[in-house]
Design a protein around this motif. Structure first.
Motif, PDB file in Angstrom:
ATOM      1  N   HIS A 200     -14.410  16.914  43.474  1.00 41.75           N
ATOM      2  CA  HIS A 200     -14.503  15.385  43.629  1.00 41.75           C
ATOM      3  C   HIS A 200     -15.375  14.888  42.810  1.00 41.75           C
ATOM      4  O   HIS A 200     -15.401  13.273  42.744  1.00 41.75           O
ATOM      5  N   TYR A 201     -16.378  15.696  41.894  1.00 39.31           N
ATOM      6  CA  TYR A 201     -17.395  14.742  41.176  1.00 39.31           C
ATOM      7  C   TYR A 201     -16.877  14.668  39.837  1.00 39.31           C
ATOM      8  O   TYR A 201     -17.546  14.587  38.942  1.00 39.31           O
ATOM      9  N   SER A 202     -15.561  15.009  39.345  1.00 43.18           N
ATOM     10  CA  SER A 202     -14.964  15.004  38.149  1.00 43.18           C
ATOM     11  C   SER A 202     -14.279  13.723  37.866  1.00 43.18           C
ATOM     12  O   SER A 202     -13.874  12.923  38.751  1.00 43.18           O
ATOM     13  N   ARG A 203     -14.190  13.534  36.566  1.00 44.56           N
ATOM     14  CA  ARG A 203     -13.063  12.241  36.325  1.00 44.56           C
ATOM     15  C   ARG A 203     -12.227  12.819  35.318  1.00 44.56           C
ATOM     16  O   ARG A 203     -12.700  12.616  33.963  1.00 44.56           O
ATOM     17  N   PRO A 204     -11.429  13.440  35.430  1.00 47.69           N
ATOM     18  CA  PRO A 204     -10.210  14.034  34.583  1.00 47.69           C
ATOM     19  C   PRO A 204      -9.580  13.083  33.788  1.00 47.69           C
ATOM     20  O   PRO A 204      -8.962  13.174  32.661  1.00 47.69           O
ATOM     21  N   ASP A 205      -9.486  11.651  34.287  1.00 49.95           N
ATOM     22  CA  ASP A 205      -8.960  10.578  33.490  1.00 49.95           C
ATOM     23  C   ASP A 205      -9.703  10.341  32.219  1.00 49.95           C
ATOM     24  O   ASP A 205      -9.210   9.665  31.394  1.00 49.95           O
ATOM     25  N   VAL A 206     -10.978  10.691  32.385  1.00 51.52           N
ATOM     26  CA  VAL A 206     -11.891  10.405  31.295  1.00 51.52           C
ATOM     27  C   VAL A 206     -12.155  11.471  30.300  1.00 51.52           C
ATOM     28  O   VAL A 206     -12.172  11.372  29.189  1.00 51.52           O
ATOM     29  N   THR A 207     -12.504  12.628  31.090  1.00 54.32           N
ATOM     30  CA  THR A 207     -12.887  14.020  30.257  1.00 54.32           C
ATOM     31  C   THR A 207     -11.861  15.012  30.787  1.00 54.32           C
ATOM     32  O   THR A 207     -12.200  15.054  32.175  1.00 54.32           O
ATOM     33  N   ARG A 208     -11.493  16.094  30.199  1.00 58.21           N
ATOM     34  CA  ARG A 208     -10.896  17.233  30.687  1.00 58.21           C
ATOM     35  C   ARG A 208     -10.959  18.099  29.713  1.00 58.21           C
ATOM     36  O   ARG A 208     -11.225  18.002  28.362  1.00 58.21           O
ATOM     37  N   LEU A 209     -11.058  19.419  30.063  1.00 63.07           N
ATOM     38  CA  LEU A 209     -10.841  20.636  29.516  1.00 63.07           C
ATOM     39  C   LEU A 209      -9.550  21.394  29.098  1.00 63.07           C
ATOM     40  O   LEU A 209      -8.807  21.570  29.823  1.00 63.07           O
ATOM     41  N   PHE A 210      -9.366  21.489  27.857  1.00 65.85           N
ATOM     42  CA  PHE A 210      -8.190  22.475  27.338  1.00 65.85           C
ATOM     43  C   PHE A 210      -8.575  23.826  27.445  1.00 65.85           C
ATOM     44  O   PHE A 210      -9.454  24.330  26.492  1.00 65.85           O
ATOM     45  N   PHE A 211      -7.845  24.637  28.056  1.00 65.44           N
ATOM     46  CA  PHE A 211      -8.479  26.030  28.426  1.00 65.44           C
ATOM     47  C   PHE A 211      -7.242  27.071  28.155  1.00 65.44           C
ATOM     48  O   PHE A 211      -6.210  26.930  28.742  1.00 65.44           O
ATOM     49  N   ASN A 212      -7.324  28.069  26.955  1.00 63.35           N
ATOM     50  CA  ASN A 212      -6.487  28.794  26.483  1.00 63.35           C
ATOM     51  C   ASN A 212      -6.811  30.190  27.155  1.00 63.35           C
ATOM     52  O   ASN A 212      -7.606  30.721  26.819  1.00 63.35           O
ATOM     53  N   LYS A 213      -6.471  30.698  28.377  1.00 68.95           N
ATOM     54  CA  LYS A 213      -6.784  31.812  28.839  1.00 68.95           C
ATOM     55  C   LYS A 213      -5.853  33.055  28.325  1.00 68.95           C
ATOM     56  O   LYS A 213      -5.900  34.201  28.789  1.00 68.95           O
ATOM     57  N   THR A 214      -4.851  32.864  27.357  1.00 71.02           N
ATOM     58  CA  THR A 214      -4.183  34.015  26.835  1.00 71.02           C
ATOM     59  C   THR A 214      -4.966  34.854  26.023  1.00 71.02           C
ATOM     60  O   THR A 214      -5.871  34.519  25.169  1.00 71.02           O
ATOM     61  N   ARG A 215      -4.812  36.402  26.281  1.00 72.47           N
ATOM     62  CA  ARG A 215      -5.422  37.227  25.574  1.00 72.47           C
ATOM     63  C   ARG A 215      -4.908  37.215  24.024  1.00 72.47           C
ATOM     64  O   ARG A 215      -3.691  37.130  23.859  1.00 72.47           O
ATOM     65  N   ALA A 216      -5.876  37.346  23.304  1.00 76.27           N
ATOM     66  CA  ALA A 216      -5.853  37.195  21.686  1.00 76.27           C
ATOM     67  C   ALA A 216      -5.106  38.613  21.200  1.00 76.27           C
ATOM     68  O   ALA A 216      -5.932  39.574  21.330  1.00 76.27           O
ATOM     69  N   ARG A 217      -3.976  38.891  20.630  1.00 71.67           N
ATOM     70  CA  ARG A 217      -3.509  40.116  20.133  1.00 71.67           C
ATOM     71  C   ARG A 217      -3.416  40.064  18.661  1.00 71.67           C
ATOM     72  O   ARG A 217      -2.887  39.275  17.919  1.00 71.67           O
ATOM     73  N   ARG A 218      -4.276  40.933  17.865  1.00 76.34           N
ATOM     74  CA  ARG A 218      -4.375  41.035  16.631  1.00 76.34           C
ATOM     75  C   ARG A 218      -3.226  41.608  15.830  1.00 76.34           C
ATOM     76  O   ARG A 218      -2.896  41.339  14.896  1.00 76.34           O
ATOM     77  N   VAL A 219      -2.354  42.057  16.660  1.00 72.30           N
ATOM     78  CA  VAL A 219      -0.892  42.738  16.123  1.00 72.30           C
ATOM     79  C   VAL A 219      -0.060  42.305  16.977  1.00 72.30           C
ATOM     80  O   VAL A 219      -0.332  42.818  18.447  1.00 72.30           O
ATOM     81  N   GLU A 220       1.067  42.079  16.714  1.00 71.96           N
ATOM     82  CA  GLU A 220       2.093  41.650  17.736  1.00 71.96           C
ATOM     83  C   GLU A 220       3.261  42.678  17.118  1.00 71.96           C
ATOM     84  O   GLU A 220       3.972  42.761  15.976  1.00 71.96           O
ATOM     85  N   HIS A 221       3.698  43.667  18.026  1.00 71.93           N
ATOM     86  CA  HIS A 221       4.971  44.800  17.596  1.00 71.93           C
ATOM     87  C   HIS A 221       6.299  43.882  18.050  1.00 71.93           C
ATOM     88  O   HIS A 221       6.621  43.315  19.174  1.00 71.93           O
ATOM     89  N   PHE A 222       7.280  44.096  17.096  1.00 69.41           N
ATOM     90  CA  PHE A 222       8.386  43.694  17.158  1.00 69.41           C
ATOM     91  C   PHE A 222       9.485  44.535  16.343  1.00 69.41           C
ATOM     92  O   PHE A 222       9.287  45.165  15.420  1.00 69.41           O
ATOM     93  N   SER A 223      10.815  44.368  16.792  1.00 65.74           N
ATOM     94  CA  SER A 223      11.826  45.123  16.075  1.00 65.74           C
ATOM     95  C   SER A 223      13.009  44.281  15.785  1.00 65.74           C
ATOM     96  O   SER A 223      13.310  43.487  16.596  1.00 65.74           O
ATOM     97  N   LEU A 224      13.633  44.278  14.639  1.00 61.87           N
ATOM     98  CA  LEU A 224      14.847  43.392  14.182  1.00 61.87           C
ATOM     99  C   LEU A 224      15.977  44.156  14.972  1.00 61.87           C
ATOM    100  O   LEU A 224      16.087  45.431  14.691  1.00 61.87           O
ATOM    101  N   PRO A 225      16.998  43.650  15.677  1.00 62.89           N
ATOM    102  CA  PRO A 225      18.142  44.087  16.161  1.00 62.89           C
ATOM    103  C   PRO A 225      19.026  44.616  14.940  1.00 62.89           C
ATOM    104  O   PRO A 225      19.055  44.251  13.896  1.00 62.89           O
TER     105      PRO A 225
END
Length: 336
Positions: free
Chosen positions: A299-324
């Protein structure tokens, strides 16, 4: 039906690790866990990089000097890997004592080190293994960094919503706000010894650092359990080989504190050179009273004035994939 609020005892460590000796410091850790449990605590908090001690050598000499003195190799070898017998000893200690542990450590993962906090439940199972989002100044010569997944608050039965940060993470306004926004109730703050560069760098002092912990409690309307270590004269002698280095690092530096959600001090503080546990009783019902005055992410915030962008995704240095393959069916491709 009225809400019920947990009430329980906590213990905050103020002690000296056995510098650069992982096994001996684990022995001391287990003794402190047992002592906290015997004293009725349901939660115990340890200092930053308690295992195997904070790397003060990085602030005392050049990188070449730290290598030549053997500190770099010894620090790496005595850091803790989670998939190790040493880590299993600590899990077992938490389980046997039936206590939740927030342990500060230098985490060894492959060839890298990270400033970490390991949250272990009273069943000995891992609640979280977080890393300091960014190592501070000279620490970046030793440690890697965490990511947004490390800014997490955990809802624990009987303890409330618990989070943790290390040292100067408490100087980062957006980092703190990310924690407040998760309705943190009990905050575990891990700090090193407050005797480095004294009196040359006031920003590193116990006065400033404890002020950060107190402001965190008031801003977040939460309890703050701030643990700091003590450095012994033996450790100073180990780390300092010249008179100029001895002017930069001194014995003592223990200033553990506990604050209530209104910033009031709790528990009996120990002397700067004194080792032991600070105990305090927490009543989470006091948080609603504090937030009634000011809830920074509510209740003491003003998101219409200031807000936080927060990326909670774990950073992966290697992404594994395979081509079909050319013979793959649409179902195979969808499953890949």
């Amino acid at each position: 039906m009225a809400l019920t609020h947990p009430k329980y005892s906590v213990a905050v460590v103020q002690a000296a690790p056995i510098w650069l000796d992982l096994d001996a410091t684990i022995d001391k850790t287990i003794c402190l866990i047992k002592e906290a449990s015997a004293g009725g605590a349901k939660l115990i908090v340890f200092p930053e990089t308690w295992l195997p001690g904070y790397p003060f050598h990085i602030w005392l000499g050049t990188p070449a000097w730290t290598i030549a003195k053997g500190f770099v190799q010894r620090y790496f070898d005595n850091s803790l890997a989670y998939d190790s017998p040493e880590a299993r000893r600590l899990s077992a200690a938490a389980r046997e004592a039936r206590i939740t542990v927030v342990l500060g450590l230098s985490e060894r993962d492959g060839g890298s080190l990270y400033i970490a906090q390991w949250l272990i439940g009273p069943d000995g199972e891992t609640i979280a293994q977080r890393r300091k989002l960014r190592a501070t100044h000279a620490e970046r010569t030793v440690f890697g960094e965490g990511d947004g997944s490390d800014l997490a608050v955990h809802d624990l039965p009987g303890l409330g919503r618990l989070g943790a940060l290390c040292c100067w993470e408490h100087l980062q306004p957006l980092t703190k706000y990310a924690m407040y926004a998760q309705n943190e109730q009990v905050h575990c703050a891990s700090w090193p010894t407050f005797s480095l560069y004294e009196p040359f760098a006031h920003a590193l002092s116990a006065e400033v650092s404890n002020a950060m912990s107190k402001v965190y409690a008031v801003e977040g309307s939460c309890f703050v359990l701030a643990s700091s270590s003590v450095i012994t004269q033996d450790a100073v002698d180990l780390l300092c080989d010249t008179d100029d280095k001895r002017t930069l690092l001194h014995a003592g530096g223990g200033h553990s504190v506990i604050f209530g959600p209104d910033g009031s001090p709790l528990g009996h503080r120990l002397g700067e050179n004194e080792e032991g546990l600070m105990f305090a009783e927490l009543d989470l019902g006091l948080i609603g009273v504090a937030k009634g005055a000011a809830d920074p992410a509510g209740h003491y915030s003003r998101p219409d004035v200031t807000r936080l962008f927060f990326n909670k995704t774990r950073a992966r240095r290697v992404e594994h994939f395979s081509l079909p393959s050319k013979d793959a069916t649409p179902e195979d491709i969808a499953a890949s």
